[in-house]
Design a protein around this motif. Structure first.
Motif, mmCIF file in Angstrom:
data_model
loop_
_atom_site.group_PDB
_atom_site.id
_atom_site.type_symbol
_atom_site.label_atom_id
_atom_site.label_comp_id
_atom_site.label_asym_id
_atom_site.label_seq_id
_atom_site.Cartn_x
_atom_site.Cartn_y
_atom_site.Cartn_z
ATOM 1 N N UNK A 1 0.816 -1.214 0.000
ATOM 2 C CA UNK A 1 0.000 0.000 0.000
ATOM 3 C C UNK A 1 0.850 1.265 0.000
ATOM 4 N N UNK A 2 1.813 1.331 0.901
ATOM 5 C CA UNK A 2 2.553 2.576 1.105
ATOM 6 C C UNK A 2 3.751 2.723 0.168
ATOM 7 N N UNK A 3 4.321 1.625 -0.293
ATOM 8 C CA UNK A 3 5.508 1.697 -1.136
ATOM 9 C C UNK A 3 5.205 1.411 -2.606
ATOM 10 N N UNK A 4 4.299 0.458 -2.882
ATOM 11 C CA UNK A 4 3.972 0.126 -4.269
ATOM 12 C C UNK A 4 2.659 0.757 -4.722
ATOM 13 N N UNK A 5 1.969 1.461 -3.811
ATOM 14 C CA UNK A 5 0.743 2.202 -4.125
ATOM 15 C C UNK A 5 -0.369 1.315 -4.676
ATOM 16 N N UNK A 6 -0.495 0.125 -4.153
ATOM 17 C CA UNK A 6 -1.587 -0.769 -4.528
ATOM 18 C C UNK A 6 -2.781 -0.482 -3.623
ATOM 19 N N UNK A 7 -3.994 -0.357 -4.158
ATOM 20 C CA UNK A 7 -5.177 -0.110 -3.324
ATOM 21 C C UNK A 7 -5.325 -1.168 -2.241
ATOM 22 N N UNK A 8 -5.856 -0.761 -1.104
ATOM 23 C CA UNK A 8 -5.880 -1.631 0.071
ATOM 24 C C UNK A 8 -6.609 -2.947 -0.178
ATOM 25 N N UNK A 9 -7.734 -2.905 -0.897
ATOM 26 C CA UNK A 9 -8.487 -4.143 -1.084
ATOM 27 C C UNK A 9 -7.768 -5.099 -2.027
ATOM 28 N N UNK A 10 -7.043 -4.568 -3.009
ATOM 29 C CA UNK A 10 -6.222 -5.421 -3.863
ATOM 30 C C UNK A 10 -5.012 -5.939 -3.095
ATOM 31 N N UNK A 11 -4.491 -5.106 -2.189
ATOM 32 C CA UNK A 11 -3.361 -5.525 -1.356
ATOM 33 C C UNK A 11 -3.752 -6.673 -0.435
ATOM 34 N N UNK A 12 -5.000 -6.683 0.010
ATOM 35 C CA UNK A 12 -5.474 -7.756 0.891
ATOM 36 C C UNK A 12 -5.406 -9.106 0.172
ATOM 37 N N UNK A 13 -5.972 -9.175 -1.036
ATOM 38 C CA UNK A 13 -5.941 -10.423 -1.785
ATOM 39 C C UNK A 13 -4.533 -10.837 -2.165
ATOM 40 N N UNK A 14 -3.713 -9.865 -2.570
ATOM 41 C CA UNK A 14 -2.323 -10.161 -2.938
ATOM 42 C C UNK A 14 -1.531 -10.650 -1.736
ATOM 43 N N UNK A 15 -1.767 -10.024 -0.583
ATOM 44 C CA UNK A 15 -1.105 -10.447 0.648
ATOM 45 C C UNK A 15 -1.441 -11.897 0.988
ATOM 46 N N UNK A 16 -2.696 -12.281 0.831
ATOM 47 C CA UNK A 16 -3.099 -13.660 1.120
ATOM 48 C C UNK A 16 -2.362 -14.648 0.229
ATOM 49 N N UNK A 17 -2.167 -14.288 -1.036
ATOM 50 C CA UNK A 17 -1.449 -15.164 -1.969
ATOM 51 C C UNK A 17 0.008 -15.335 -1.548
ATOM 52 N N UNK A 18 0.654 -14.220 -1.194
ATOM 53 C CA UNK A 18 2.051 -14.277 -0.757
ATOM 54 C C UNK A 18 2.183 -15.071 0.540
ATOM 55 N N UNK A 19 1.253 -14.831 1.471
ATOM 56 C CA UNK A 19 1.267 -15.549 2.753
ATOM 57 C C UNK A 19 1.120 -17.050 2.526
ATOM 58 N N UNK A 20 0.235 -17.430 1.607
ATOM 59 C CA UNK A 20 0.024 -18.850 1.315
ATOM 60 C C UNK A 20 1.325 -19.531 0.903
ATOM 61 N N UNK A 21 2.018 -18.931 -0.050
ATOM 62 C CA UNK A 21 3.253 -19.529 -0.557
ATOM 63 C C UNK A 21 4.321 -19.582 0.534
ATOM 64 N N UNK A 22 4.541 -18.443 1.196
ATOM 65 C CA UNK A 22 5.591 -18.389 2.221
ATOM 66 C C UNK A 22 5.337 -19.364 3.362
ATOM 67 N N UNK A 23 4.095 -19.409 3.821
ATOM 68 C CA UNK A 23 3.765 -20.250 4.977
ATOM 69 C C UNK A 23 3.915 -21.731 4.650
ATOM 70 N N UNK A 24 3.439 -22.125 3.482
ATOM 71 C CA UNK A 24 3.523 -23.540 3.117
ATOM 72 C C UNK A 24 4.979 -23.982 2.953
ATOM 73 N N UNK A 25 5.790 -23.146 2.313
ATOM 74 C CA UNK A 25 7.204 -23.484 2.150
ATOM 75 C C UNK A 25 7.897 -23.549 3.512
ATOM 76 N N UNK A 26 7.570 -22.595 4.393
ATOM 77 C CA UNK A 26 8.159 -22.599 5.730
ATOM 78 C C UNK A 26 7.792 -23.847 6.514
ATOM 79 N N UNK A 27 6.552 -24.279 6.403
ATOM 80 C CA UNK A 27 6.116 -25.484 7.117
ATOM 81 C C UNK A 27 6.823 -26.719 6.573
#
Length: 260
Positions: free
Chosen positions: A173-199
């Protein structure tokens, strides 16, 4: 206390669905303080719970056109590699006792929770102060900057079992200027990948109580569906500031619990 933990698991999912982050902020304290797991084990379990819950949220958000694949992949490569290396090699190598002098003992568990809380406080300030939606186009982001963001988020995810939403969303939101609601969905995608690989990196290092994890996962997935539906009807600036205050409150609680 376990009953309270199961109830709060619903809010873990709601948090992820509603604001695209904060799931691990709730998950780790719930596992440590209510289910009485050691922090190192709690971070591993958090990766599984948050990862698969975020996957459900990602699928829902993608159907609404709220996942920016390009932005997610910009973070993805270095972030995933960092998470795996930290969970597989770095974290198991850290000694259980980091410092001891007379009656003062600093353990790995204490350090992880304090570090977790400190990052929460820093992220919360950036979100609380950034009240306005940014209407200007995204600034040119250099490759080194993207790699730096990815490495930092991967390091946090690997060390703390946090999906990184409380850092990913401010970056989007603050650095790449992505709207908050789009950032929410994008964040979930990134979290999914990172969390699964970490586990995956934890398998073989941590005892996994699969029945417990699947019970919690079922509850949190119900929560993420509720939260994702709610996010469609709440203004973006309210989501951002509310997320910041939630993170700030939890950070202060963890610091006070660990230090005092």
């Amino acid at each position: 206390m376990e009953i309270v933990g199961y109830i709060l698991s619903v809010f873990i999912g709601i948090s992820l669905g509603l604001i695209g982050g904060g799931g691990s902020i709730l998950t780790v304290p719930v596992l440590v303080y209510l289910f009485h797991f050691e922090p190192a084990v709690a971070t591993s379990y958090s990766l599984f719970i948050v990862g698969f819950t975020s996957l459900a949220g990602t699928i829902y958000q993608h159907t609404k056109g709220c996942v920016n694949i390009r932005a997610a992949l910009s973070f993805g490569l270095i972030s995933v590699a960092t998470v795996f290396m930290v969970r597989k090699y770095a974290l198991p190598a850290i000694p259980d006792t980091l410092f001891q002098w007379e009656t003062i003992v600093i353990t790995k568990s204490n350090a992880l929770m304090v570090f977790f809380a400190a990052l929460m406080l820093a992220a919360s300030v950036s979100m609380i102060l950034g009240h306005r939606e940014v209407a200007s186009p995204a600034p040119q982001t250099t490759l080194p900057k993207l790699l730096g963001f990815g490495f930092g988020i991967g390091l946090v995810t690997g060390l703390l079992g946090a999906g990184g939403g409380f850092l990913i969303i401010p970056a989007l939101v603050l650095l790449m200027h992505i709207p908050i609601k789009e950032a929410i969905g994008t964040s979930l995608f990134i979290i999914t990948i990172n969390s699964m690989v970490g586990f995956i990196g934890d398998i073989g290092h941590v005892y996994i109580d699969w029945p417990f994890l699947f019970r919690i996962l079922g509850i949190t997935i119900c929560g993420v569906i509720i939260g994702s539906a709610m996010s469609r009807h709440i203004p973006g600036y309210q989501l951002r500031s509310g997320f910041g205050w939630c993170v700030l409150t939890m950070g202060i609680y963890i610091l006070s619990r660990e230090l005092f």
